[in-house]
Motif scaffolding. Structure first.
Motif, PDB file in Angstrom:
ATOM      1  N   GLU A  42     -11.525 -20.498  45.555  1.00 18.56           N
ATOM      2  CA  GLU A  42     -12.605 -20.317  46.525  1.00 18.56           C
ATOM      3  C   GLU A  42     -12.427 -19.051  47.353  1.00 18.56           C
ATOM      4  N   SER A  43     -11.182 -18.625  47.566  1.00 20.52           N
ATOM      5  CA  SER A  43     -10.939 -17.440  48.395  1.00 20.52           C
ATOM      6  C   SER A  43     -11.206 -16.143  47.654  1.00 20.52           C
ATOM      7  N   GLY A  44     -11.460 -16.227  46.368  1.00 21.28           N
ATOM      8  CA  GLY A  44     -11.679 -15.027  45.574  1.00 21.28           C
ATOM      9  C   GLY A  44     -10.458 -14.592  44.804  1.00 21.28           C
ATOM     10  N   ALA A  45      -9.279 -15.092  45.202  1.00 23.81           N
ATOM     11  CA  ALA A  45      -8.060 -14.772  44.476  1.00 23.81           C
ATOM     12  C   ALA A  45      -8.046 -15.524  43.152  1.00 23.81           C
ATOM     13  N   GLY A  46      -7.402 -14.960  42.169  1.00 23.14           N
ATOM     14  CA  GLY A  46      -7.353 -15.582  40.864  1.00 23.14           C
ATOM     15  C   GLY A  46      -5.987 -15.477  40.245  1.00 23.14           C
ATOM     16  N   ILE A  47      -5.859 -16.103  39.083  1.00 26.96           N
ATOM     17  CA  ILE A  47      -4.609 -16.080  38.328  1.00 26.96           C
ATOM     18  C   ILE A  47      -4.950 -15.892  36.852  1.00 26.96           C
ATOM     19  N   VAL A  48      -4.174 -15.047  36.202  1.00 25.70           N
ATOM     20  CA  VAL A  48      -4.262 -14.877  34.758  1.00 25.70           C
ATOM     21  C   VAL A  48      -2.950 -15.363  34.161  1.00 25.70           C
ATOM     22  N   ALA A  49      -3.052 -16.271  33.200  1.00 29.00           N
ATOM     23  CA  ALA A  49      -1.889 -16.736  32.456  1.00 29.00           C
ATOM     24  C   ALA A  49      -1.928 -16.122  31.069  1.00 29.00           C
ATOM     25  N   VAL A  50      -0.836 -15.492  30.688  1.00 30.26           N
ATOM     26  CA  VAL A  50      -0.801 -14.723  29.452  1.00 30.26           C
ATOM     27  C   VAL A  50       0.383 -15.190  28.606  1.00 30.26           C
ATOM     28  N   VAL A  51       0.154 -15.308  27.305  1.00 28.52           N
ATOM     29  CA  VAL A  51       1.210 -15.624  26.348  1.00 28.52           C
ATOM     30  C   VAL A  51       1.280 -14.478  25.340  1.00 28.52           C
ATOM     31  N   ASP A  52       2.530 -13.962  25.132  1.00 30.66           N
ATOM     32  CA  ASP A  52       2.674 -12.878  24.164  1.00 30.66           C
ATOM     33  C   ASP A  52       3.192 -13.427  22.838  1.00 30.66           C
ATOM     34  N   ARG A  53       3.472 -12.544  21.899  1.00 27.60           N
ATOM     35  CA  ARG A  53       3.873 -12.967  20.565  1.00 27.60           C
ATOM     36  C   ARG A  53       5.259 -13.605  20.539  1.00 27.60           C
ATOM     37  N   HIS A  54       6.029 -13.421  21.614  1.00 30.54           N
ATOM     38  CA  HIS A  54       7.353 -14.028  21.714  1.00 30.54           C
ATOM     39  C   HIS A  54       7.301 -15.367  22.468  1.00 30.54           C
ATOM     40  N   ASP A  55       6.100 -15.890  22.705  1.00 26.66           N
ATOM     41  CA  ASP A  55       5.887 -17.155  23.416  1.00 26.66           C
ATOM     42  C   ASP A  55       6.403 -17.110  24.849  1.00 26.66           C
ATOM     43  N   ALA A  56       6.397 -15.941  25.434  1.00 31.30           N
ATOM     44  CA  ALA A  56       6.709 -15.832  26.862  1.00 31.30           C
ATOM     45  C   ALA A  56       5.424 -16.043  27.658  1.00 31.30           C
ATOM     46  N   LEU A  57       5.518 -16.828  28.729  1.00 30.73           N
ATOM     47  CA  LEU A  57       4.364 -17.140  29.577  1.00 30.73           C
ATOM     48  C   LEU A  57       4.436 -16.315  30.845  1.00 30.73           C
ATOM     49  N   PHE A  58       3.421 -15.490  31.065  1.00 28.60           N
ATOM     50  CA  PHE A  58       3.343 -14.637  32.244  1.00 28.60           C
ATOM     51  C   PHE A  58       2.234 -15.150  33.162  1.00 28.60           C
ATOM     52  N   VAL A  59       2.473 -15.079  34.470  1.00 25.82           N
ATOM     53  CA  VAL A  59       1.470 -15.454  35.453  1.00 25.82           C
ATOM     54  C   VAL A  59       1.235 -14.260  36.360  1.00 25.82           C
ATOM     55  N   GLN A  60       0.006 -13.780  36.413  1.00 26.16           N
ATOM     56  CA  GLN A  60      -0.327 -12.598  37.191  1.00 26.16           C
ATOM     57  C   GLN A  60      -1.443 -12.917  38.189  1.00 26.16           C
ATOM     58  N   PRO A  61      -1.174 -12.808  39.500  1.00 20.35           N
ATOM     59  CA  PRO A  61      -2.265 -12.957  40.470  1.00 20.35           C
ATOM     60  C   PRO A  61      -3.287 -11.838  40.299  1.00 20.35           C
ATOM     61  N   VAL A  62      -4.540 -12.173  40.552  1.00 18.01           N
ATOM     62  CA  VAL A  62      -5.621 -11.200  40.424  1.00 18.01           C
ATOM     63  C   VAL A  62      -6.342 -11.129  41.764  1.00 18.01           C
ATOM     64  N   ASP A  63      -5.900 -10.236  42.630  1.00 19.54           N
ATOM     65  CA  ASP A  63      -6.582  -9.946  43.889  1.00 19.54           C
ATOM     66  C   ASP A  63      -6.082  -8.609  44.393  1.00 19.54           C
ATOM     67  N   GLU A  64      -6.591  -8.160  45.526  1.00 21.16           N
ATOM     68  CA  GLU A  64      -6.277  -6.827  46.018  1.00 21.16           C
ATOM     69  C   GLU A  64      -4.828  -6.711  46.492  1.00 21.16           C
ATOM     70  N   GLU A  65      -4.221  -7.850  46.931  1.00 16.00           N
ATOM     71  CA  GLU A  65      -2.879  -7.795  47.466  1.00 16.00           C
ATOM     72  C   GLU A  65      -1.821  -8.043  46.410  1.00 16.00           C
ATOM     73  N   ALA A  66      -2.210  -8.339  45.191  1.00 14.20           N
ATOM     74  CA  ALA A  66      -1.237  -8.691  44.160  1.00 14.20           C
ATOM     75  C   ALA A  66      -0.472  -7.455  43.681  1.00 14.20           C
ATOM     76  N   ASP A  67       0.804  -7.646  43.417  1.00 17.06           N
ATOM     77  CA  ASP A  67       1.620  -6.598  42.814  1.00 17.06           C
ATOM     78  C   ASP A  67       1.439  -6.667  41.305  1.00 17.06           C
ATOM     79  N   ARG A  68       0.560  -5.822  40.786  1.00 19.47           N
ATOM     80  CA  ARG A  68       0.191  -5.913  39.379  1.00 19.47           C
ATOM     81  C   ARG A  68       1.322  -5.458  38.446  1.00 19.47           C
ATOM     82  N   GLU A  69       2.334  -4.819  38.977  1.00 16.80           N
ATOM     83  CA  GLU A  69       3.394  -4.309  38.120  1.00 16.80           C
ATOM     84  C   GLU A  69       4.464  -5.354  37.824  1.00 16.80           C
ATOM     85  N   THR A  70       4.482  -6.440  38.589  1.00 17.56           N
ATOM     86  CA  THR A  70       5.563  -7.411  38.416  1.00 17.56           C
ATOM     87  C   THR A  70       4.993  -8.813  38.231  1.00 17.56           C
ATOM     88  N   PRO A  71       4.484  -9.150  37.077  1.00 20.81           N
ATOM     89  CA  PRO A  71       4.005 -10.518  36.836  1.00 20.81           C
ATOM     90  C   PRO A  71       5.168 -11.504  36.830  1.00 20.81           C
TER      91      PRO A  71
END
Length: 773
Positions: free
Chosen positions: A217-246
């Motif tokens: 509801e606040s506009g912030a979001g989360i992206v969950a990503v799985v790569d070919r090595h079955d590693a699960l990454f969680v990345q916040p999606v908003d203006e304050e998120a540190d996009r370089e360090t999921p």
């Protein structure tokens, strides 16, 4: 002498009788002229006509009543039947988009609320199409499709404009796809599609194999990503998120790989499905922490989890497998009042005949659509566990599905780049006989149960139309009312008809019958605003009255027998009962004055605390005791009046014969009068029962209207009639709630009809058995 008079032709006149020459005469046999015929009055001549007229009016009134009842019954049936109509679908459009067929790969489709414009997002482009004409709407293609291989894509909930795509080089790119509705001055409606691209995020080092996206509801979001090595990454999606360090979440995968992933809208839970039939639950207590909360074996290890999705509200997780299985799961407490949660299966839906590869959820209710590899489409409803519709498809593998915002259309996009739109008619998917009268496992509940809760403040709400709490509340209120009314009314009728002096009876009986004219809204007002708080404050005194008053009445009766007969015979028969008035008054006053003392003596100083600790029962101010007292008072006059008439109509010669044979007055009443009057008494009780079932205002104002199912006299309840009165003003015309309320009215109609019919049958049998004619 008589011969002389007859022969003279002289007419004999009675005293005060005038001779009328024009009056027709009556001839006796052998008379030449005869005597005058009796005069017929106008009233006498009209009597046959009046009799026929009265008979016709009464017959017309009876037939009109029967026809009115039948008309009401037919009207209720007509309003209820649409609840159980089958879901239908009609193919209204089929368009093949330009381009080469797509054997496999990610794709997403969507459509606007008017079913006019659809879009198809694929790994190569995005296309908007007018359904009516099949014309492509030109839009500027985003640069994301230039020079990048798209390997995964996800939508932030069904119908959401938020999308993300994942690429082979580990990038996640957010997109916003929307179709804006515009109105010209002439009133013509036009559609304007648009695509907006946000900054790309570098999350993984290699190709992205699975992707999920949600924003809160606040506009912030989360992206969950799985790569070919079955590693699960969680990345916040908003203006304050540190996009370089999921945030990287380690998962224990002894065998298999992650096939699909899902994130809920509160951004607190991530679910990952595997090729070995497992679902891993990852909890996110804050933006910098993620914990593996549990792993669950959903299906056999040989069956992979092919897709995960959420229903509206993101509380029910839909799990799909390559064996065609479809089920919903939810988080429930491991134990009552525990702070630990576990994933449990709540609903099992109809299975497909092939692996389920596509899913879309309704934006209006708990319906969803799934498609299998053979092209079959199921439209199902989670709460009712029913398959609303099964579409065979066209034998081509569907890549994506979408339900329209109004849930009146389902769109399929297949490997041949063909868009197929089906128009749905599905107005009441949540209603079945099972959801109305059976236990249902609702979201947030720890087990299946009966619940009525028709509305909420959120659009994500799951309507609960369980009729059993309302039917139970109706019977509960009736039971407590009759528990007071039947003994009081019948014993009063016995005393009034058999023991009271006729002069006193002529005054007492009309006084009690006048009580039936008291408006129930006034009684309900007094019960809710005066009696309920008074009873809560003085309930220990009320318990004291229930003990002392019967003892005082019995003691006074024995003492009265010790009074000399010379004194007793100076009073009218039956008037000795008035001696009990001051006795009962004294008991009431003494108990009220000693309320605190009774509470300390019986309940340790706090009645409500004692009730909670001893029986685990909470005292509700507006409860069944209040309703039982007030509604009992309301129906006492009805039962009393009919019972008293039945008892008074027992022939006096039978009573006199019984007394003459040596039976006492009580023996005569118990063994002869009650049997002879039993048909009338039974009818009185049944009429009182029907009156209590249909009571509305008293239970509406004197209870908390809580639809709970227990027999505790200290809890409130909700009845069918009160529920209709409360909710019908707010029910949308023709909606599910509106028709379910008519179903409640039909239940009341049938129950009262059944009770009256049963009462008449029993009354006739009792009358035949105990007939004294």
């Amino acid at each position: 002498m008589s011969d002389h008079i007859r022969g003279s032709g002289t007419q004999l006149l009675l005293p005060n009788e005038k001779h009328e020459p024009n009056q027709p005469s009556y001839k006796a046999p052998g008379d030449s002229k005869g005597v005058a015929a009796p005069k017929t009055s106008r009233r006498t001549r009209l009597r046959p006509f009046l009799d026929r007229l009265a008979k016709g009016v009464i017959s017309f009134g009876g037939i009109a009543v029967i026809l009115s009842i039948l008309a009401i019954f037919v009207f209720l049936i007509l309003e209820i039947l649409p609840l159980f109509q089958k879901t239908t679908a009609t193919e209204v459009a089929r368009i093949t988009l330009p381009g080469a067929p797509v054997e496999h790969g990610p794709a997403l489709v969507g459509l606007d609320e008017h079913l006019e414009v659809v879009y198809a997002l694929t790994s190569s482009d995005i296309q908007f199409t007018e359904l009516a004409t099949g014309r492509l709407i030109a839009v500027e293609q985003p640069e994301v499709f230039v020079g990048r291989q798209i390997t995964a894509m996800a939508q932030a909930g069904s119908g959401s404009s938020g999308h993300v795509v994942g690429t082979a080089d580990g990038l996640v790119i957010p997109l916003k796809i929307s179709v804006r509705t515009q109105f010209a001055e002439s009133g013509v409606r036009t559609k304007q599609p648009s695509v907006a691209v946000s900054q790309a995020m570098k999350i993984a080092e290699g190709p992205i194999t699975a992707l999920a996206y949600r924003y809160g509801e606040s506009g912030a979001g989360i992206v969950a990503v799985v790569d070919r090595h079955d590693a699960l990454f969680v990345q916040p999606v908003d203006e304050e998120a540190d996009r370089e360090t999921p945030l990287i979440i380690p998962l224990s995968l002894p065998q298999g790989s992650i096939t699909t992933v899902a994130v809920d809208s509160p951004l607190r839970n991530i679910y990952a499905g595997t090729s070995q039939g497992q679902v891993h639950h990852v909890s996110i207590p804050d933006r910098d922490q993620a914990l593996l909360a549990g792993s669950y074996q959903i299906t056999e290890r040989s069956n992979a989890i092919t897709n995960l999705g959420f229903l509206i509200g993101d509380r029910s997780l839909v799990v799909m497998t390559d064996a065609g299985g479809v089920s919903t799961w939810g988080l429930v407490r491991t134990a009552p009042n525990s702070d630990r949660w576990q994933l449990k299966q709540t609903h099992l839906l109809k299975s497909h005949s092939a692996p389920v590869i596509s899913f879309t959820a309704s934006q209006r209710d708990k319906s969803f659509a799934t498609a299998d590899a053979n092209g079959g489409i199921f439209v199902q409803h989670a709460t009712s566990e029913q398959t609303l519709l099964a579409l065979p498809g066209h034998g081509v593998t569907p890549l994506s599905l979408a339900l329209s915002p109004k849930a009146d259309g389902v769109l399929q996009y297949d490997a041949q780049r063909t868009l197929t739109l089906y128009k749905l008619h599905n107005p009441h998917p949540e209603v079945t006989l099972g959801t109305l009268f059976g236990k249902v496992w609702y979201e947030g509940y720890e087990e299946p149960t009966h619940v009525w809760q028709s509305s909420s403040g959120s659009d994500d709400f799951e309507p609960k139309f369980g009729m059993m709490p309302l039917a139970f509340g109706t019977l509960k209120g009736t039971f407590y009312a009759l528990l007071l009314a039947i003994p009081v009314a019948i014993f009063s009728a016995i005393f009034t008809s058999q023991f009271m002096h006729p002069n006193l009876r002529a005054k007492i009986k009309p006084t009690i019958e006048v009580m039936a004219a008291l408006p129930t809204v006034v009684l309900g007002f007094l019960a809710g605003l005066w009696l309920a708080p008074l009873l809560e404050r003085l309930f220990p005194a009320f318990i004291g009255m229930a003990i002392t008053i019967p003892l005082a009445v019995v003691a006074t009766s024995f003492l009265w027998r010790l009074v000399p007969r010379t004194i007793r015979h100076q009073l009218r028969v039956g008037s000795e009962a008035f001696i009990l008035i001051p006795v009962i008054s004294v008991c009431v006053i003494v108990c009220i004055w000693n309320n605190l003392a009774i509470e300390h003596f019986l309940f340790g100083g706090n009645f409500e605390l004692w009730l909670s600790e001893t029986f685990n029962v909470r005292y509700d101010q507006r409860n069944a005791v209040v309703v039982g007292i007030v509604m009992g008072i309301a129906i006492i006059p009805i039962i009393y009046s009919i019972s008293e008439e039945a008892l008074s109509n027992v022939p006096r010669n039978l009573i006199a014969g019984s007394l003459a044979l040596g039976a006492t007055r009580w023996q005569t009443v118990a063994h002869m009068v009650l049997l002879a009057a039993s048909p009338g008494i039974f009818s009185a009780v049944m009429i009182g029962f029907g009156r209590a079932i249909g009571e509305t205002m008293i239970v509406l104002m004197a209870t908390g209207n809580t639809p709970v199912m227990n027999w505790s006299m200290f809890d409130g309840f909700r009845t069918l009639s009160a529920n209709i009165a409360v909710e019908i003003p707010e029910a949308p015309h023709g909606g599910t709630l509106y028709r379910v309320l008519f179903l409640a009215a039909l239940l009341l109609f049938i129950s009262t009809f059944f009770i009256n019919t049963l009462a008449e049958i029993v009354r006739q049998r009792l009358r035949k058995k105990h007939s004294h004619a």
